[in-house]
Design an enzyme around this catalytic site. Structure first.
Site, mmCIF file in Angstrom:
data_model
loop_
_atom_site.group_PDB
_atom_site.id
_atom_site.type_symbol
_atom_site.label_atom_id
_atom_site.label_comp_id
_atom_site.label_asym_id
_atom_site.label_seq_id
_atom_site.Cartn_x
_atom_site.Cartn_y
_atom_site.Cartn_z
ATOM 1 N N SER A 126 -3.327 12.118 4.590
ATOM 2 C CA SER A 126 -4.769 11.403 5.129
ATOM 3 C C SER A 126 -5.732 12.571 5.456
ATOM 4 O O SER A 126 -5.977 13.561 4.299
ATOM 5 C CB SER A 126 -4.327 10.501 6.145
ATOM 6 N N ASP A 252 -4.310 0.619 -0.221
ATOM 7 C CA ASP A 252 -4.959 1.656 0.870
ATOM 8 C C ASP A 252 -6.297 1.137 1.284
ATOM 9 O O ASP A 252 -7.161 1.058 0.310
ATOM 10 C CB ASP A 252 -4.870 2.951 0.781
ATOM 11 N N HIS A 280 -1.832 2.516 3.380
ATOM 12 C CA HIS A 280 -2.064 4.056 3.826
ATOM 13 C C HIS A 280 -0.480 4.388 4.418
ATOM 14 O O HIS A 280 -0.504 5.485 4.439
ATOM 15 C CB HIS A 280 -3.215 4.007 5.011
#
Length: 300
Positions: A126, A252, A280
């Site tokens: 991320s 995601d 995610h």
């Protein structure tokens, strides 16, 4: 009856054995858990195993603890795995000051330099993926020979006039505002969209990740959202020449799959691994596939 000479020989052998054991313990336990990157600022580092190094950078607002199920797997496969918790998060120091990709990249370099890491695979999740891209571009891939990106918030996390991917800046402004008045609610909201569905992650795992998130400095949490909103890494992708694996969940919501496609277009020697059943949280939602694909990339 034993002679004095025989007794002395036994004692000498016993001392030698104890000395070897003591040296072994020093070797086993001599690694530092906290590394000073700047005056009065220490970062928490998980440093396990022996072999070729794999360095892992967490996402917002997690810590290196998120990689628990990668650490044990990689150590068993013969790798040295090093997880770095960025300043402001987890067990690392949380000073007042700048929290942006430049500062985070500097901290990563300080850790790698002090540990004298060479030929590492750098992996980032991320925001940690975006920071990893910035690190390679800023420092010309110093000490790193491969890059792995996991649900990376890159090359840009928010929409622009010439970039129609990610969140709107207005939506992120709302997140920033919420972080200043009700951070637990902000984290709860993110938890609901972290997986492919609200129930994709087992309750125990979701609670575990939530516990890691709440450890973060409130100030760092807010400042990192600002960095996520404002940082544009598109011009940096072409500076990356290392082999790159892009792991991304097709479901995601936090970092839409289109971001992975934009990264692949910008990094020449890269490929995408799709996680069809993940949001995610791909590092746990498809844990076995994640670890297997990461190992395959490391062995190339």
């Amino acid at each position: 009856m034993r002679t004095i000479k025989a007794i002395l020989m036994i004692l000498a052998m016993s001392f030698a054995t104890d000395n070897v054991a003591a040296q072994s313990n020093v070797t086993s336990f001599g690694r530092e858990e906290y590394i000073t990157v700047e005056k009065n600022i220490k970062l928490h580092v998980t440093d396990l195993g022996q072999g070729k190094p794999v360095v892992l950078i967490h996402g917002w607002p997690l810590s290196d603890a998120m990689y628990e199920y990668q650490y044990q797997f990689l150590v068993d496969k013969g790798y040295r795995v090093i997880g770095i918790t960025l300043r402001g998060f987890g067990k690392s120091d949380k000073p007042y000051g700048a929290y942006n990709y430049d500062v985070y990249a500097q901290d990563i370099k300080a850790v790698l330099d002090q540990l004298d890491i060479k030929d590492a695979t750098l992996g980032g999740f991320s925001m940690g993926g975006a920071i990893s891209i910035h690190y390679l571009a800023k420092y010309n891939s110093a000490r790193v020979s491969k890059l792995a990106l996991f649900g990376a918030a890159a090359p840009v996390w928010t929409k622009r006039n010439d970039y129609n991917f990610g969140f709107t800046k207005e939506a992120v402004n709302d997140l920033i505002a919420l972080s200043k008045v009700n951070r637990p609610q902000l984290l709860e909201n993110f938890g609901k969209i972290f997986g492919a569905s609200e129930t994709a992650l087992p309750t125990g795992i979701a609670n575990w990740l939530g516990g890691i998130n709440i450890e973060a400095s409130p100030y760092a949490t807010t400042q990192s959202l600002i960095a996520l909103r404002d940082t544009d890494l598109r011009s940096e992708l072409s500076k990356i020449n290392t082999p790159t694996a892009i792991f991304h969940g097709t479901k995601d919501i936090i970092c839409e799959f289109a971001l992975a496609e934009q990264i692949q277009k910008g990094i020449k020697n890269s490929y995408i691994v799709k996680f069809e059943n993940s949001g995610h949280g791909l590092f746990f939602e498809e844990l076995e596939k994640f670890n297997t694909e990461l190992l395959a990339f490391l062995q190339k």
